[in-house]
Write a protein that holds these residues in place. Structure first.
Motif, mmCIF file in Angstrom:
data_model
loop_
_atom_site.group_PDB
_atom_site.id
_atom_site.type_symbol
_atom_site.label_atom_id
_atom_site.label_comp_id
_atom_site.label_asym_id
_atom_site.label_seq_id
_atom_site.Cartn_x
_atom_site.Cartn_y
_atom_site.Cartn_z
ATOM 1 N N MET A 1 0.845 -1.184 0.000
ATOM 2 C CA MET A 1 0.000 0.000 0.000
ATOM 3 C C MET A 1 0.878 1.230 0.000
ATOM 4 S SD MET A 1 -3.103 0.888 2.549
ATOM 5 C CE MET A 1 -2.378 0.052 3.900
ATOM 6 N N THR A 2 0.601 2.156 -0.876
ATOM 7 C CA THR A 2 1.439 3.350 -0.962
ATOM 8 C C THR A 2 1.082 4.331 0.137
ATOM 9 O OG1 THR A 2 -0.090 4.220 -2.601
ATOM 10 C CG2 THR A 2 1.933 3.221 -3.413
ATOM 11 N N LYS A 3 1.339 3.931 1.371
ATOM 12 C CA LYS A 3 1.018 4.781 2.502
ATOM 13 C C LYS A 3 2.102 5.804 2.766
ATOM 14 C CE LYS A 3 -2.003 1.632 4.987
ATOM 15 N NZ LYS A 3 -2.266 0.917 6.223
ATOM 16 N N LEU A 4 3.264 5.646 2.154
ATOM 17 C CA LEU A 4 4.320 6.625 2.349
ATOM 18 C C LEU A 4 3.848 7.996 1.885
ATOM 19 C CD1 LEU A 4 7.542 4.803 1.220
ATOM 20 C CD2 LEU A 4 6.824 5.318 3.534
ATOM 21 N N GLY A 5 4.132 9.015 2.694
ATOM 22 C CA GLY A 5 3.777 10.367 2.303
ATOM 23 C C GLY A 5 2.352 10.743 2.647
ATOM 24 N N ARG A 6 1.579 9.781 3.176
ATOM 25 C CA ARG A 6 0.232 10.116 3.602
ATOM 26 C C ARG A 6 0.313 10.795 4.954
ATOM 27 N NH1 ARG A 6 -3.097 10.561 -0.553
ATOM 28 N NH2 ARG A 6 -3.110 8.718 -1.826
ATOM 29 N N ALA A 7 0.115 12.117 4.963
ATOM 30 C CA ALA A 7 0.217 12.856 6.215
ATOM 31 C C ALA A 7 -1.047 12.695 7.032
ATOM 32 C CB ALA A 7 0.456 14.339 5.938
ATOM 33 N N ALA A 179 -1.836 -10.648 -7.757
ATOM 34 C CA ALA A 179 -0.413 -10.566 -8.096
ATOM 35 C C ALA A 179 0.082 -9.145 -7.882
ATOM 36 C CB ALA A 179 -0.186 -10.983 -9.547
ATOM 37 N N SER A 180 1.293 -9.021 -7.396
ATOM 38 C CA SER A 180 1.904 -7.701 -7.226
ATOM 39 C C SER A 180 3.408 -7.800 -7.433
ATOM 40 C CB SER A 180 1.621 -7.138 -5.834
ATOM 41 O OG SER A 180 2.315 -5.917 -5.642
ATOM 42 N N ASP A 181 3.914 -6.977 -8.336
ATOM 43 C CA ASP A 181 5.364 -6.907 -8.545
ATOM 44 C C ASP A 181 5.983 -5.768 -7.744
ATOM 45 O OD1 ASP A 181 4.533 -4.655 -9.878
ATOM 46 O OD2 ASP A 181 5.200 -5.319 -11.861
ATOM 47 N N LYS A 186 7.675 1.949 -6.003
ATOM 48 C CA LYS A 186 8.944 2.415 -6.548
ATOM 49 C C LYS A 186 8.786 3.831 -7.090
ATOM 50 C CE LYS A 186 10.527 -2.224 -7.835
ATOM 51 N NZ LYS A 186 10.958 -3.121 -8.939
ATOM 52 N N ASP A 187 9.855 4.612 -6.982
ATOM 53 C CA ASP A 187 9.824 5.959 -7.531
ATOM 54 C C ASP A 187 10.170 5.925 -9.021
ATOM 55 O OD1 ASP A 187 12.594 5.705 -7.771
ATOM 56 O OD2 ASP A 187 13.017 6.948 -6.007
ATOM 57 N N ALA A 188 10.296 7.094 -9.636
ATOM 58 C CA ALA A 188 10.532 7.172 -11.074
ATOM 59 C C ALA A 188 11.853 6.532 -11.495
ATOM 60 C CB ALA A 188 10.499 8.631 -11.525
ATOM 61 N N LEU A 189 12.782 6.419 -10.562
ATOM 62 C CA LEU A 189 14.080 5.824 -10.864
ATOM 63 C C LEU A 189 14.130 4.331 -10.529
ATOM 64 C CD1 LEU A 189 16.424 8.676 -9.553
ATOM 65 C CD2 LEU A 189 15.697 8.217 -11.923
ATOM 66 N N GLY A 190 13.001 3.813 -10.040
ATOM 67 C CA GLY A 190 12.959 2.395 -9.709
ATOM 68 C C GLY A 190 13.396 2.069 -8.300
ATOM 69 N N ASN A 191 13.591 3.083 -7.469
ATOM 70 C CA ASN A 191 13.995 2.855 -6.085
ATOM 71 C C ASN A 191 12.780 2.579 -5.213
ATOM 72 O OD1 ASN A 191 16.809 3.536 -6.586
ATOM 73 N ND2 ASN A 191 16.113 5.672 -6.745
ATOM 74 N N LEU A 192 12.907 1.615 -4.320
ATOM 75 C CA LEU A 192 11.800 1.282 -3.429
ATOM 76 C C LEU A 192 11.570 2.401 -2.421
ATOM 77 C CD1 LEU A 192 12.469 -2.506 -2.772
ATOM 78 C CD2 LEU A 192 10.375 -1.531 -3.727
ATOM 79 N N LEU A 193 10.301 2.711 -2.183
ATOM 80 C CA LEU A 193 9.927 3.749 -1.227
ATOM 81 C C LEU A 193 9.850 3.219 0.190
ATOM 82 C CD1 LEU A 193 7.103 5.376 -3.384
ATOM 83 C CD2 LEU A 193 9.449 6.209 -3.067
#
Length: 257
Positions: A1-7, A179-181, A186-193
């Motif tokens: 879940m893209t919870k990063l950055g959720r203030a 399924a989830s890859d 990942k950010d625009a450069l492919g780095n995991l958040l």
């Protein structure tokens, strides 16, 4: 879940800030005034050590996938998971408030997620169904009616700006098809958040590598209200059925395996 950055709101009076993975933010004027029932007197349905279940922050969909497998393995659920349902919570705006969430800094545990995932266990012949939420500080598991009033907290009066939708997927179908890859983390450069789970990315039985977006995407136009359509859909459709907030508890009272 893209919870990063959720203030989350620092206190009960602030307007919540919604942030993306880039850190750029925008504010929202959504009203979040809801009845705040007291959590006093809450008690777990039975003792079960939550630490025995896999939990990786920001990967709630994979956490629930592993949770369903473990509940079946230890005999808390049916061996095939027929009594389990995976429930995605989101909306078109990707902004849903939930309470009693461990990641919150507020006293009431309120936080805004882009989406959240829980497991509901249908217990035929029992007084109540269970909700399994590894991100909640409510009893583990919680009775569905308790979780609905404490964690979901229906808006009173209803707030049209935050219509929460619920995609209900039968666990045996979910365990075969999901399924989830982890590309959403990942950010625009492919780095995991965020650090991923220790297990390998989940691949569907048919070889599909990623279909997470199809579970998360939901619109009010997708919702069903006729019981026969809902029942047929939840037991046959790869992506289950979408119901409104007002239909969720009623639907589970009508589900029969």
């Amino acid at each position: 879940m893209t919870k990063l950055g959720r203030a989350i709101m620092a206190d009960d009076s602030e307007v919540p800030e919604i942030q993306g993975s880039t850190g750029r933010s925008q504010t929202t004027s959504v009203s979040l005034h809801a009845p705040l029932p007291s959590p006093s007197g809450l008690a777990g349905a039975f003792p079960l050590d939550i630490s025995s279940f896999t939990h990786t922050p920001c990967y709630c969909e994979e956490n629930v996938y592993m949770l369903c497998k473990n509940l079946c393995k230890v005999g808390v659920a049916d061996q095939m998971g027929t009594d389990l349902f995976v429930v995605f919570i989101s909306n078109e705006e990707k902004m849903v408030p939930l309470w009693h969430q461990k990641a919150s800094k507020r006293n009431d545990g309120m936080i805004l997620w882009d989406y959240h995932v829980i497991c509901i266990q249908r217990r035929r012949g029992k007084v109540f169904d269970f909700v399994w939420d590894l991100d909640s500080n409510l009893p583990f598991p919680s009775p569905l009616n308790m979780y609905f009033s404490e964690a979901i907290r229906p808006m009173n009066p209803p707030d049209l700006a935050i219509t929460r939708l619920f995609r209900v997927v039968h666990a045996p179908i979910f365990l075969r098809c999901f399924a989830s890859d982890r590309s959403h983390m990942k950010d625009a450069l492919g780095n995991l958040l965020a650090l991923p789970p220790d297990h390998e990315p989940i691949t569907a039985v048919d070889g599909t590598k990623n279909n997470l977006d199809k579970y998360i995407q939901m619109r009010e136009a997708d919702t069903l209200s006729i019981l026969d359509d809902l029942t047929h859909g939840v037991f046959s459709n790869e992506y289950g059925v979408v119901v409104t907030e007002t239909m969720l508890e009623w639907f589970f009272s009508q589900i029969h395996q």
